[in-house]
Design a protein around this motif. Structure first.
Motif, short mmCIF file in Angstrom:
data_model
loop_
_atom_site.label_atom_id
_atom_site.label_comp_id
_atom_site.label_asym_id
_atom_site.label_seq_id
_atom_site.Cartn_x
_atom_site.Cartn_y
_atom_site.Cartn_z
N GLY A 164 26.58 42.92 99.18
CA GLY A 164 26.80 41.56 97.88
C GLY A 164 25.86 42.46 97.22
N THR A 165 25.55 41.53 95.74
CA THR A 165 24.88 41.80 94.75
C THR A 165 23.74 40.82 94.29
N LEU A 166 22.70 40.60 93.52
CA LEU A 166 21.60 40.65 93.45
C LEU A 166 21.24 40.69 92.17
N ASN A 167 20.88 39.79 91.44
CA ASN A 167 21.10 39.63 90.23
C ASN A 167 19.50 39.07 90.26
N VAL A 168 17.66 39.29 89.61
CA VAL A 168 16.99 38.75 90.08
C VAL A 168 16.29 38.71 88.39
N ASN A 169 16.39 37.37 88.12
CA ASN A 169 15.22 37.07 86.89
C ASN A 169 13.78 37.19 86.54
N ILE A 170 12.93 38.40 86.26
CA ILE A 170 11.95 37.99 86.46
C ILE A 170 11.12 37.75 85.20
N TRP A 227 25.19 46.28 96.57
CA TRP A 227 25.25 47.39 97.36
C TRP A 227 24.95 46.79 98.40
N LEU A 228 24.30 45.30 98.55
CA LEU A 228 23.45 45.06 99.49
C LEU A 228 23.68 44.38 100.55
N GLU A 229 22.95 44.86 102.25
CA GLU A 229 23.80 44.12 103.35
C GLU A 229 23.83 42.60 102.90
N THR A 273 17.50 33.68 100.17
CA THR A 273 19.50 33.61 99.23
C THR A 273 19.75 34.51 99.90
N LYS A 274 20.33 33.98 100.15
CA LYS A 274 22.01 33.87 100.88
C LYS A 274 22.58 35.01 100.30
N VAL A 275 22.85 36.61 101.24
CA VAL A 275 23.87 37.10 100.10
C VAL A 275 25.06 37.89 100.74
N ARG A 276 25.71 37.57 100.71
CA ARG A 276 26.94 37.32 101.10
C ARG A 276 28.42 38.94 100.80
N ALA A 277 29.10 39.62 101.96
CA ALA A 277 30.13 40.78 101.43
C ALA A 277 30.69 41.15 100.36
N ASN A 278 30.63 40.92 99.09
CA ASN A 278 31.19 40.82 97.85
C ASN A 278 31.05 39.99 97.12
N TRP A 279 29.83 39.04 97.36
CA TRP A 279 29.39 38.14 96.44
C TRP A 279 28.25 38.65 95.84
#
Length: 99
Positions: free
Chosen positions: A1-7, A40-42, A81-87
């Motif tokens: 998955g992909t995680l976009n973090v705004n800081i 490419w996060l697990e 934050t829950k990350v799922r495959a292809n999300w």
């Protein structure tokens, strides 16, 4: 998955750590407001630790009792934050206010 973090709310240099099950999986030094993208996060539940790097030396400092310098602040975000495959997930982190 992909995680976009705004800081963008952090104006000082920071050390950003992305945690999975309490262990650091990604670590970045960031100066000024920014958006980070982790790909490419697990799949899993991720949390965050931000160290405010007041002296910009890219590590946490414990402070100095004799010089009356406080340790650098560490913000540990307990909400995951829950990350799922292809999300792709967007997260915005704001500094924790002192009480």
């Amino acid at each position: 998955g992909t995680l976009n973090v705004n800081i963008q709310h952090y104006t000082q240099p920071i050390i950003f750590e992305l945690l999975l099950a309490g262990k650091t999986v990604k670590k970045e030094m960031v100066a000024g407001d920014k958006k980070l993208q982790f790909t490419w996060l697990e799949p899993g539940e991720y949390s965050y630790r931000i160290t405010v790097d007041a002296n910009n030396n890219q590590r946490w400092d414990t402070g100095d009792f004799e010089q009356k310098i406080q340790p650098e602040e560490i913000h540990l975000y307990s909400t995951t934050t829950k990350v799922r495959a292809n999300w792709e997930v967007d997260v915005e982190l704001e500094p924790i206010e002192k009480k």
